[in-house]
Design a protein around this motif. Structure first.
Motif, PDB file in Angstrom:
ATOM      1  N   PRO A  19       0.808  -1.230   0.000  1.00 20.64           N
ATOM      2  CA  PRO A  19       0.000   0.000   0.000  1.00 20.64           C
ATOM      3  C   PRO A  19       0.837   1.275   0.000  1.00 20.64           C
ATOM      4  O   PRO A  19       0.434   2.277  -0.627  1.00 20.64           O
ATOM      5  CB  PRO A  19      -0.832  -0.124   1.288  1.00 20.64           C
ATOM      6  CG  PRO A  19      -0.971  -1.594   1.494  1.00 20.64           C
ATOM      7  CD  PRO A  19       0.355  -2.143   1.069  1.00 20.64           C
ATOM      8  N   TYR A  51       0.608   5.822   5.481  1.00 18.70           N
ATOM      9  CA  TYR A  51      -0.514   4.917   5.214  1.00 18.70           C
ATOM     10  C   TYR A  51      -0.915   4.253   6.515  1.00 18.70           C
ATOM     11  O   TYR A  51      -0.074   3.708   7.235  1.00 18.70           O
ATOM     12  CB  TYR A  51      -0.123   3.862   4.179  1.00 18.70           C
ATOM     13  CG  TYR A  51      -1.213   2.832   3.978  1.00 18.70           C
ATOM     14  CD1 TYR A  51      -2.381   3.165   3.296  1.00 18.70           C
ATOM     15  CD2 TYR A  51      -1.085   1.545   4.496  1.00 18.70           C
ATOM     16  CE1 TYR A  51      -3.389   2.231   3.127  1.00 18.70           C
ATOM     17  CE2 TYR A  51      -2.094   0.614   4.320  1.00 18.70           C
ATOM     18  CZ  TYR A  51      -3.239   0.959   3.638  1.00 18.70           C
ATOM     19  OH  TYR A  51      -4.234   0.030   3.476  1.00 18.70           O
ATOM     20  N   ASP A  52      -2.200   4.290   6.829  1.00 19.19           N
ATOM     21  CA  ASP A  52      -2.731   3.680   8.039  1.00 19.19           C
ATOM     22  C   ASP A  52      -3.764   2.641   7.640  1.00 19.19           C
ATOM     23  O   ASP A  52      -4.942   2.950   7.463  1.00 19.19           O
ATOM     24  CB  ASP A  52      -3.359   4.755   8.941  1.00 19.19           C
ATOM     25  CG  ASP A  52      -3.736   4.213  10.315  1.00 19.19           C
ATOM     26  OD1 ASP A  52      -3.656   2.984  10.502  1.00 19.19           O
ATOM     27  OD2 ASP A  52      -4.114   5.013  11.187  1.00 19.19           O
ATOM     28  N   GLY A  53      -3.287   1.399   7.454  1.00 12.37           N
ATOM     29  CA  GLY A  53      -4.206   0.344   7.045  1.00 12.37           C
ATOM     30  C   GLY A  53      -4.995  -0.254   8.176  1.00 12.37           C
ATOM     31  O   GLY A  53      -5.958  -0.995   7.955  1.00 12.37           O
ATOM     32  N   GLU A  83      -4.127  -2.621  10.161  1.00  9.17           N
ATOM     33  CA  GLU A  83      -3.768  -3.993  10.534  1.00  9.17           C
ATOM     34  C   GLU A  83      -2.859  -4.038  11.754  1.00  9.17           C
ATOM     35  O   GLU A  83      -2.931  -4.952  12.565  1.00  9.17           O
ATOM     36  CB  GLU A  83      -3.057  -4.697   9.364  1.00  9.17           C
ATOM     37  CG  GLU A  83      -3.932  -4.925   8.147  1.00  9.17           C
ATOM     38  CD  GLU A  83      -3.932  -3.745   7.201  1.00  9.17           C
ATOM     39  OE1 GLU A  83      -3.432  -2.668   7.591  1.00  9.17           O
ATOM     40  OE2 GLU A  83      -4.439  -3.903   6.065  1.00  9.17           O
ATOM     41  N   ARG A 112      -6.026   6.544   4.724  1.00  8.02           N
ATOM     42  CA  ARG A 112      -6.727   5.374   5.253  1.00  8.02           C
ATOM     43  C   ARG A 112      -6.918   4.330   4.160  1.00  8.02           C
ATOM     44  O   ARG A 112      -6.935   4.644   2.970  1.00  8.02           O
ATOM     45  CB  ARG A 112      -8.074   5.778   5.832  1.00  8.02           C
ATOM     46  CG  ARG A 112      -7.999   6.798   6.966  1.00  8.02           C
ATOM     47  CD  ARG A 112      -9.378   6.988   7.596  1.00  8.02           C
ATOM     48  NE  ARG A 112     -10.381   7.322   6.590  1.00  8.02           N
ATOM     49  CZ  ARG A 112     -10.651   8.556   6.182  1.00  8.02           C
ATOM     50  NH1 ARG A 112      -9.964   9.590   6.677  1.00  8.02           N
ATOM     51  NH2 ARG A 112     -11.589   8.785   5.276  1.00  8.02           N
ATOM     52  N   LYS A 113      -7.092   3.106   4.603  1.00  3.56           N
ATOM     53  CA  LYS A 113      -7.258   1.988   3.670  1.00  3.56           C
ATOM     54  C   LYS A 113      -8.466   2.198   2.762  1.00  3.56           C
ATOM     55  O   LYS A 113      -8.392   1.934   1.556  1.00  3.56           O
ATOM     56  CB  LYS A 113      -7.409   0.684   4.453  1.00  3.56           C
ATOM     57  CG  LYS A 113      -7.545  -0.559   3.595  1.00  3.56           C
ATOM     58  CD  LYS A 113      -7.620  -1.807   4.461  1.00  3.56           C
ATOM     59  CE  LYS A 113      -7.734  -3.064   3.606  1.00  3.56           C
ATOM     60  NZ  LYS A 113      -7.775  -4.293   4.453  1.00  3.56           N
TER      61      LYS A 113
END
Length: 324
Positions: free
Chosen positions: A193, A238-240, A242, A271-272
């Motif tokens: 990502p 990036y803040d997925g 998980e 965000r994802k």
């Protein structure tokens, strides 16, 4: 005894056809091809199926593309696809017999595979890391191609070597795509990502972010930004979700980002759901933060940004550009 057994290998262990049939009947072995048996717990694993295809067909049948990259330990399957769902991709030398058509196998033919491009890993014949990186960059959709290339670069595959190979392919199919992907590659990306975000930012004509920017925080600790544009002190992360699920993780992220802002950086958190659903929303925020930091686009860059935002706003156009 190995997890995977071919009929010849079983004979080397002293097992007869009757022994194999009895072991299949009692569940000790699973028959996964006509002459292949498996004693492990995951017969649908991509590595198991790749080995079965190679053993059952010809030594000239070689795992390639995403399958080879997966066997090298890289995360290259499309989002939402697991290894049990992905077919075994093989390249067949033109002089060899094409493997029988069977479910779960995709075969390509070529007369341009050097012996130096082939090796063996875990009993599976596959393309080398360098050749696999080249193939992924050339044939995968744009975002996934760059994400795969980033991982190979992080493992030490030579960008100079890939640039040279890309130059040799001038005029052939997907040669332009290959050159663009190699140019976009960055071995600092920590996840697919992050690679996707960087490509989307760059494609929009915004200043190209650099991965893993090292920052010394006020308390002398060191932090790394996922990526950022140092000239304008704009960071992109990036803040997925998980790895940020616990209250402790969330608190640490908030503290870390507060410390980074104290250094004068502006952060854009992606965000994802934005990345996979509405990427234009985070690109607009990145452009706004860059503007606040002093970036002034040329007329051509402004047109490019607007064109990219329109493209990303259309699911059909986005698919043609990034998923085809």
């Amino acid at each position: 005894m190995e997890d995977y057994l071919s009929s010849p290998l079983a004979g080397a262990y002293g097992l007869t056809h009757s022994d194999l049939s009895r072991m299949v009947a009692t569940g000790r072995l699973q028959r996964i091809t006509r002459g292949g048996f498996y004693a492990g717990t995951d017969p649908q694993a991509l590595a198991v199926r790749a080995r079965a295809v190679g053993v059952a067909t010809s030594p000239d049948v070689i795992a390639c593309r995403r399958t080879a990259a997966w066997l090298w330990g890289l995360d290259v399957l499309p989002p939402g696809k697991g290894q049990t769902q992905w077919p075994v991709e093989v390249v067949v030398l033109s002089r060899a017999r094409t493997p029988p058509r069977r479910p779960g196998v995709v075969a390509y033919q070529t007369d341009r595979l050097s012996p130096y491009d082939v090796t063996t890993l875990g009993g599976v014949a596959l393309t080398t890391q360098e050749r696999t990186a080249l193939d992924c960059a050339r044939w995968l959709p744009r975002l996934e191609a760059v994400a795969a290339l980033d991982q190979f670069l992080a493992r030490g595959v030579s960008r100079a070597g890939l640039v040279a190979c890309a130059a040799e392919l001038g005029g052939r199919r997907n040669a332009r795509r290959l050159r663009e992907v190699v140019d976009l590659g960055d071995g600092g990306a920590q996840s697919p990502p992050e690679s996707w975000v960087r490509v989307l930012v760059t494609d929009a004509g915004l200043p190209r972010p650099r991965s893993q920017i090292r920052l010394v925080l006020p308390n002398e600790r060191v932090a790394y930004l996922d990526m950022g544009v140092e000239r304008y002190r704009v960071g992109i992360e990036y803040d997925g979700g998980e790895h940020h699920t616990s209250a402790e993780d969330t608190a640490h992220d908030e503290w870390r980002r507060a410390q980074i802002r104290r250094l004068g950086w502006t952060l854009v958190i992606v965000r994802k759901d934005e990345l996979f659903g509405s990427p234009a929303t985070f690109l607009e925020r990145v452009a706004e933060r860059l503007w606040d930091g002093g970036w002034r686009p040329s007329p051509e860059e402004s047109v490019r940004l607007q064109r990219q935002l329109r493209l990303l706003g259309s699911p059909e156009a986005r698919h043609r550009r990034y998923a085809a």
